[in-house]
Design an enzyme around this catalytic site. Structure first.
Site, short mmCIF file in Angstrom:
data_model
loop_
_atom_site.label_atom_id
_atom_site.label_comp_id
_atom_site.label_asym_id
_atom_site.label_seq_id
_atom_site.Cartn_x
_atom_site.Cartn_y
_atom_site.Cartn_z
N CYS A 1 0.81 -1.22 0.00
CA CYS A 1 0.00 0.00 0.00
C CYS A 1 0.84 1.28 0.00
CB CYS A 1 -0.94 0.00 1.20
SG CYS A 1 -1.92 -1.52 1.30
N PHE B 1 1.54 -3.80 3.92
CA PHE B 1 1.86 -5.13 4.44
C PHE B 1 3.36 -5.40 4.25
CE2 PHE B 1 -2.61 -7.17 3.66
CZ PHE B 1 -3.11 -6.46 4.73
#
Length: 418
Positions: A165, A404
């Site tokens: 992200c 992540f």
């Protein structure tokens, strides 16, 4: 970092709440939710049956059929926003040195839809394995940057950043640093993602990462609310033209804002969970602030948070903001535009960077929508710009993105003063 200043001269956006920058910004300021039942596939059997899809996107309005078939949806998105930003910046002059114009486009996953469809075809294809000859070029994450470079003839630095992200924020940071280091004069930077498919929804459902508020999709993304139950998957793309200041001035380009600096750190803690005290987030915001010449944290008026609407993430990021800004944190406007766009994964950073640039330009802070009930684990004395936009002077804005693997990236934009 050096004397070469970096400014923003073009913007492009394709989002769940608007298919260009103006409509995207209007959607943010009006508190528009992009969440709705999934239309791209039949999600009836999935735990989550809604997402923030890009609406009314017709690839054949942008590409001929032969060209469209060679690109995954994420790459089509990237091409469209790059064209918007290039047009906006006026990068069509024949006297530009294309050897010094680069393209850096981030994507956390790349061609997930293509990969899924090719595997379906293989499994159902009978005895002889059959694959599309464009399978690999459609799937790989770097192909968006390559396609943009090929179309426009830009021969400067060209690659993809992949950090979940945080991908497109890292793309912005790399782009700015190449310009600062005199390796390029202009870079088309940004990110694209299109993971609203069976594999995307199913994979995130298996992790218990997504909201399952199927009875009210438009209110499902609710950062900082005690009833939040996960993020809402989004798709889309964004592009920012970063340019060396004197180069921009010489060609008479309009300037939206100035890039102050960026930070990149790791949590070094857990595969998917944030550090509970937000240590990586603390460090990345400090690094972004210190990356700017004659800049300090007290100059920031707005923080566009990662704010995914997950139980752990919102708490950790709030702790980090308080640790970085101290008492001054209460004077800052904070908001999560993911409450409206959903989480665009690798494209989140650039879209939220554009939100910061527009906030700096217009002196309006977009809201965090869908907030109904305070979470006692969050310091609710902070100004989360709840449910309505707020007008205020925004001299500088900071954008956070966390991925992540513990990847953290932050960028800061400020009003341009010559």
């Amino acid at each position: 970092m050096g004397s070469r200043r970096v400014v923003v001269t073009g913007l492009g956006a394709l989002t769940p709440i608007g298919n260009d920058v103006n409509s995207f910004w209007d959607g943010l300021v009006s508190g528009k939710s992009g969440a709705a039942p999934i239309t791209l596939f039949d999600a009836a059997l999935f735990k989550t049956q809604f997402a923030c899809e890009v609406k009314d996107f017709d690839p054949f309005a942008h590409f001929d059929r032969k060209e469209a078939r060679k690109m995954d949806r994420f790459a089509q998105f990237a091409m469209v926003v790059a064209q918007q930003a290039i047009d906006d910046a006026g990068l069509h002059e024949s006297n530009l040195d294309v050897d010094r114009i680069g393209v850096i486009i981030g994507s956390g996953i790349g061609g997930l839809i293509t990969f899924q469809e090719e595997m379906k075809n293989y499994v159902n294809g009978g005895m002889v394995p059959r694959f599309n000859p464009f399978f690999i070029p459609k799937m790989i994450s770097d192909i968006a940057a390559g396609n943009i470079s090929i179309k426009h003839g830009f021969r400067g630095p060209n690659f993809c950043t992949v950090s979940a992200c945080a991908s497109s924020t890292h793309a912005l940071i790399d782009a700015a640093n190449y310009i600062r280091l005199n390796k390029a004069d202009v870079i088309v930077a940004g990110g694209a993602e299109a993971a609203v498919c069976e594999a995307g929804i199913g994979g995130f459902n298996a992790m218990h990462a997504l909201s399952t508020r199927n009875d009210s999709p438009e209110t499902a993304s609710r950062p900082f609310d005690v009833t939040r139950d996960g993020f809402v998957l989004g798709e889309g793309a964004g592009s920012i033209i970063l340019e060396e200041l004197e180069h921009a001035k010489e060609r008479g380009a309009k300037i939206y804002a100035e890039y102050v600096g960026g930070g990149a750190t790791a949590d070094a803690y857990h595969l998917t969970a944030p550090h509970p005290e937000g240590l990586g987030a603390i460090n990345v915001m400090k690094n972004a602030v210190s990356d700017g010449d004659d800049f300090d944290a007290s100059m920031i008026d707005y923080v566009n948070v990662h704010g995914t609407s997950t139980p752990l993430g919102d708490i950790a990021e709030t702790k980090a903001i308080k640790a970085v800004f101290g008492d001054y944190a209460r004077k800052i406007n904070i908001s999560s535009t993911k409450s409206m766009t959903g989480h665009l994964l690798g494209a989140a950073g650039v879209i939220e960077g554009i939100a910061c640039i527009k906030a700096v330009q217009s002196d309006v802070v977009p809201p965090t929508i869908n907030h109904e009930k305070e979470d006692p684990n969050i310091d609710n004395s902070l100004n989360f710009t709840l449910n309505k936009p707020q007008k205020r002077i925004v001299n500088a804005a900071l954008s956070n993105t966390f991925g992540f693997g513990g990847h953290n990236a932050s960028v800061i934009f400020k009003k341009f003063v010559d």
